[in-house]
Scaffold this motif. Structure first.
Motif, PDB file in Angstrom:
ATOM      1  N   VAL A  72       0.826  -1.202   0.000  1.00  8.78           N
ATOM      2  CA  VAL A  72       0.000   0.000   0.000  1.00  8.78           C
ATOM      3  C   VAL A  72       0.864   1.257   0.000  1.00  8.78           C
ATOM      4  O   VAL A  72       0.376   2.347  -0.260  1.00  8.78           O
ATOM      5  N   SER A  73       2.142   1.094   0.322  1.00  2.72           N
ATOM      6  CA  SER A  73       3.122   2.172   0.261  1.00  2.72           C
ATOM      7  C   SER A  73       4.478   1.547  -0.062  1.00  2.72           C
ATOM      8  O   SER A  73       4.649   0.332   0.090  1.00  2.72           O
ATOM      9  N   PRO A  74       5.438   2.341  -0.499  1.00  3.22           N
ATOM     10  CA  PRO A  74       6.739   1.776  -0.866  1.00  3.22           C
ATOM     11  C   PRO A  74       7.358   0.971   0.282  1.00  3.22           C
ATOM     12  O   PRO A  74       7.370   1.415   1.428  1.00  3.22           O
ATOM     13  N   GLU A  75       7.833  -0.211  -0.062  1.00  2.16           N
ATOM     14  CA  GLU A  75       8.499  -1.110   0.897  1.00  2.16           C
ATOM     15  C   GLU A  75       7.637  -1.497   2.088  1.00  2.16           C
ATOM     16  O   GLU A  75       8.151  -1.794   3.161  1.00  2.16           O
ATOM     17  N   HIS A  76       6.336  -1.514   1.920  1.00  2.00           N
ATOM     18  CA  HIS A  76       5.408  -1.929   2.983  1.00  2.00           C
ATOM     19  C   HIS A  76       5.710  -3.374   3.393  1.00  2.00           C
ATOM     20  O   HIS A  76       5.533  -4.287   2.593  1.00  2.00           O
ATOM     21  N   PRO A  77       6.181  -3.601   4.625  1.00  2.00           N
ATOM     22  CA  PRO A  77       6.488  -4.972   5.050  1.00  2.00           C
ATOM     23  C   PRO A  77       5.295  -5.635   5.732  1.00  2.00           C
ATOM     24  O   PRO A  77       4.354  -4.967   6.180  1.00  2.00           O
ATOM     25  N   LEU A  78       5.344  -6.937   5.804  1.00  2.00           N
ATOM     26  CA  LEU A  78       4.400  -7.722   6.599  1.00  2.00           C
ATOM     27  C   LEU A  78       5.205  -8.501   7.627  1.00  2.00           C
ATOM     28  O   LEU A  78       6.276  -9.026   7.312  1.00  2.00           O
ATOM     29  N   ILE A  79       4.703  -8.593   8.838  1.00  2.00           N
ATOM     30  CA  ILE A  79       5.350  -9.377   9.889  1.00  2.00           C
ATOM     31  C   ILE A  79       4.474 -10.596  10.127  1.00  2.00           C
ATOM     32  O   ILE A  79       3.305 -10.473  10.496  1.00  2.00           O
ATOM     33  N   ILE A  80       5.050 -11.759   9.875  1.00  2.00           N
ATOM     34  CA  ILE A  80       4.297 -13.013   9.852  1.00  2.00           C
ATOM     35  C   ILE A  80       4.819 -13.956  10.939  1.00  2.00           C
ATOM     36  O   ILE A  80       6.021 -14.218  10.987  1.00  2.00           O
ATOM     37  N   PRO A  81       3.940 -14.494  11.793  1.00  5.95           N
ATOM     38  CA  PRO A  81       4.411 -15.505  12.751  1.00  5.95           C
ATOM     39  C   PRO A  81       4.717 -16.813  12.014  1.00  5.95           C
ATOM     40  O   PRO A  81       4.111 -17.112  10.984  1.00  5.95           O
ATOM     41  N   ARG A  82       5.677 -17.561  12.526  1.00 10.42           N
ATOM     42  CA  ARG A  82       6.016 -18.850  11.903  1.00 10.42           C
ATOM     43  C   ARG A  82       4.959 -19.913  12.220  1.00 10.42           C
ATOM     44  O   ARG A  82       4.683 -20.760  11.397  1.00 10.42           O
ATOM     45  N   HIS A  84       1.369 -21.419  12.640  1.00  9.28           N
ATOM     46  CA  HIS A  84       0.071 -21.160  12.028  1.00  9.28           C
ATOM     47  C   HIS A  84      -0.969 -20.896  13.114  1.00  9.28           C
ATOM     48  O   HIS A  84      -1.262 -21.775  13.920  1.00  9.28           O
ATOM     49  N   VAL A  85      -1.481 -19.677  13.138  1.00  6.11           N
ATOM     50  CA  VAL A  85      -2.527 -19.289  14.084  1.00  6.11           C
ATOM     51  C   VAL A  85      -3.589 -18.511  13.321  1.00  6.11           C
ATOM     52  O   VAL A  85      -3.314 -17.921  12.278  1.00  6.11           O
ATOM     53  N   GLY A  86      -4.776 -18.473  13.858  1.00  3.38           N
ATOM     54  CA  GLY A  86      -5.864 -17.762  13.213  1.00  3.38           C
ATOM     55  C   GLY A  86      -5.891 -16.284  13.533  1.00  3.38           C
ATOM     56  O   GLY A  86      -6.505 -15.501  12.815  1.00  3.38           O
ATOM     57  N   SER A  87      -5.215 -15.890  14.615  1.00  3.66           N
ATOM     58  CA  SER A  87      -5.267 -14.505  15.070  1.00  3.66           C
ATOM     59  C   SER A  87      -4.010 -14.170  15.866  1.00  3.66           C
ATOM     60  O   SER A  87      -3.415 -15.041  16.511  1.00  3.66           O
ATOM     61  N   PHE A  88      -3.636 -12.903  15.834  1.00  2.02           N
ATOM     62  CA  PHE A  88      -2.521 -12.422  16.651  1.00  2.02           C
ATOM     63  C   PHE A  88      -2.738 -12.767  18.121  1.00  2.02           C
ATOM     64  O   PHE A  88      -1.797 -13.029  18.863  1.00  2.02           O
ATOM     65  N   PHE A  89      -3.991 -12.803  18.564  1.00  5.25           N
ATOM     66  CA  PHE A  89      -4.315 -13.036  19.959  1.00  5.25           C
ATOM     67  C   PHE A  89      -4.149 -14.496  20.379  1.00  5.25           C
ATOM     68  O   PHE A  89      -4.283 -14.824  21.556  1.00  5.25           O
ATOM     69  N   PRO A 146       6.278 -15.466  24.361  1.00  6.51           N
ATOM     70  CA  PRO A 146       7.557 -15.450  23.639  1.00  6.51           C
ATOM     71  C   PRO A 146       7.387 -15.114  22.152  1.00  6.51           C
ATOM     72  O   PRO A 146       8.195 -14.378  21.576  1.00  6.51           O
ATOM     73  N   GLU A 147       6.333 -15.624  21.537  1.00  4.30           N
ATOM     74  CA  GLU A 147       6.065 -15.299  20.133  1.00  4.30           C
ATOM     75  C   GLU A 147       5.754 -13.816  19.968  1.00  4.30           C
ATOM     76  O   GLU A 147       6.265 -13.159  19.063  1.00  4.30           O
ATOM     77  N   ARG A 148       4.927 -13.284  20.854  1.00  7.75           N
ATOM     78  CA  ARG A 148       4.554 -11.871  20.788  1.00  7.75           C
ATOM     79  C   ARG A 148       5.793 -10.982  20.953  1.00  7.75           C
ATOM     80  O   ARG A 148       5.987 -10.025  20.205  1.00  7.75           O
ATOM     81  N   ASP A 149       6.651 -11.324  21.910  1.00  5.68           N
ATOM     82  CA  ASP A 149       7.881 -10.554  22.113  1.00  5.68           C
ATOM     83  C   ASP A 149       8.769 -10.600  20.879  1.00  5.68           C
ATOM     84  O   ASP A 149       9.349  -9.592  20.477  1.00  5.68           O
ATOM     85  N   ALA A 150       8.875 -11.772  20.264  1.00  8.61           N
ATOM     86  CA  ALA A 150       9.703 -11.917  19.058  1.00  8.61           C
ATOM     87  C   ALA A 150       9.129 -11.133  17.888  1.00  8.61           C
ATOM     88  O   ALA A 150       9.877 -10.511  17.124  1.00  8.61           O
ATOM     89  N   LEU A 151       7.809 -11.137  17.737  1.00 10.18           N
ATOM     90  CA  LEU A 151       7.177 -10.372  16.659  1.00 10.18           C
ATOM     91  C   LEU A 151       7.322  -8.873  16.891  1.00 10.18           C
ATOM     92  O   LEU A 151       7.539  -8.109  15.948  1.00 10.18           O
ATOM     93  N   MET A 152       7.244  -8.447  18.143  1.00 14.06           N
ATOM     94  CA  MET A 152       7.441  -7.026  18.455  1.00 14.06           C
ATOM     95  C   MET A 152       8.885  -6.612  18.163  1.00 14.06           C
ATOM     96  O   MET A 152       9.130  -5.500  17.689  1.00 14.06           O
ATOM     97  N   ALA A 153       9.841  -7.497  18.419  1.00  9.16           N
ATOM     98  CA  ALA A 153      11.246  -7.206  18.083  1.00  9.16           C
ATOM     99  C   ALA A 153      11.403  -7.048  16.577  1.00  9.16           C
ATOM    100  O   ALA A 153      12.131  -6.160  16.110  1.00  9.16           O
ATOM    101  N   LEU A 154      10.711  -7.884  15.800  1.00 14.17           N
ATOM    102  CA  LEU A 154      10.740  -7.744  14.341  1.00 14.17           C
ATOM    103  C   LEU A 154      10.117  -6.427  13.907  1.00 14.17           C
ATOM    104  O   LEU A 154      10.639  -5.750  13.012  1.00 14.17           O
ATOM    105  N   LEU A 155       9.015  -6.045  14.535  1.00 16.45           N
ATOM    106  CA  LEU A 155       8.358  -4.782  14.222  1.00 16.45           C
ATOM    107  C   LEU A 155       9.296  -3.600  14.482  1.00 16.45           C
ATOM    108  O   LEU A 155       9.433  -2.701  13.652  1.00 16.45           O
ATOM    109  N   GLU A 156       9.957  -3.615  15.633  1.00 19.03           N
ATOM    110  CA  GLU A 156      10.875  -2.527  15.976  1.00 19.03           C
ATOM    111  C   GLU A 156      12.043  -2.452  14.994  1.00 19.03           C
ATOM    112  O   GLU A 156      12.449  -1.364  14.586  1.00 19.03           O
TER     113      GLU A 156
END
Length: 92
Positions: A44-54, A56-61, A66-76
């Motif tokens: 939707v914008s230049p270099e728009h990234p997606l952060i994907i958990p390894r 398989h889950v239906g929702s971020f929740f 540990p997964e949430r912390d790792a995904l937040m580290a990727l986001l940062e």
């Protein structure tokens, strides 16, 4: 059944077709044990990234702490790289 090719610590077997398991390696920008940052195929914008958990889950929740912390580290890290290269006015 499909084996998740982008899970480099263990393979997950799934009965569904996961579009993220079959990504070519050049789409993966960087990763950690619990997730990966990829280049969006339809940005939707230049270099728009997606952060994907390894896992398989239906929702971020459905991910655990540990997964949430790792995904937040990727986001940062993704934000740090985008700030350095593109200096965007904001994020959505």
């Amino acid at each position: 059944m499909a084996v998740c090719q982008n899970d480099f610590y263990h393979y997950q077997v799934t009965t569904m077709t996961c579009p993220f398991c079959l990504l070519p390696p050049e789409r993966i920008v960087f990763a950690n044990l619990h997730g990966m940052v990829i280049r969006d195929g339809f940005p939707v914008s230049p270099e728009h990234p997606l952060i994907i958990p390894r896992r398989h889950v239906g929702s971020f929740f459905e991910i655990d702490s540990p997964e949430r912390d790792a995904l937040m580290a990727l986001l940062e890290e993704a934000k740090r790289r985008l700030d350095k290269e593109f200096k965007p006015n904001g994020y959505n």
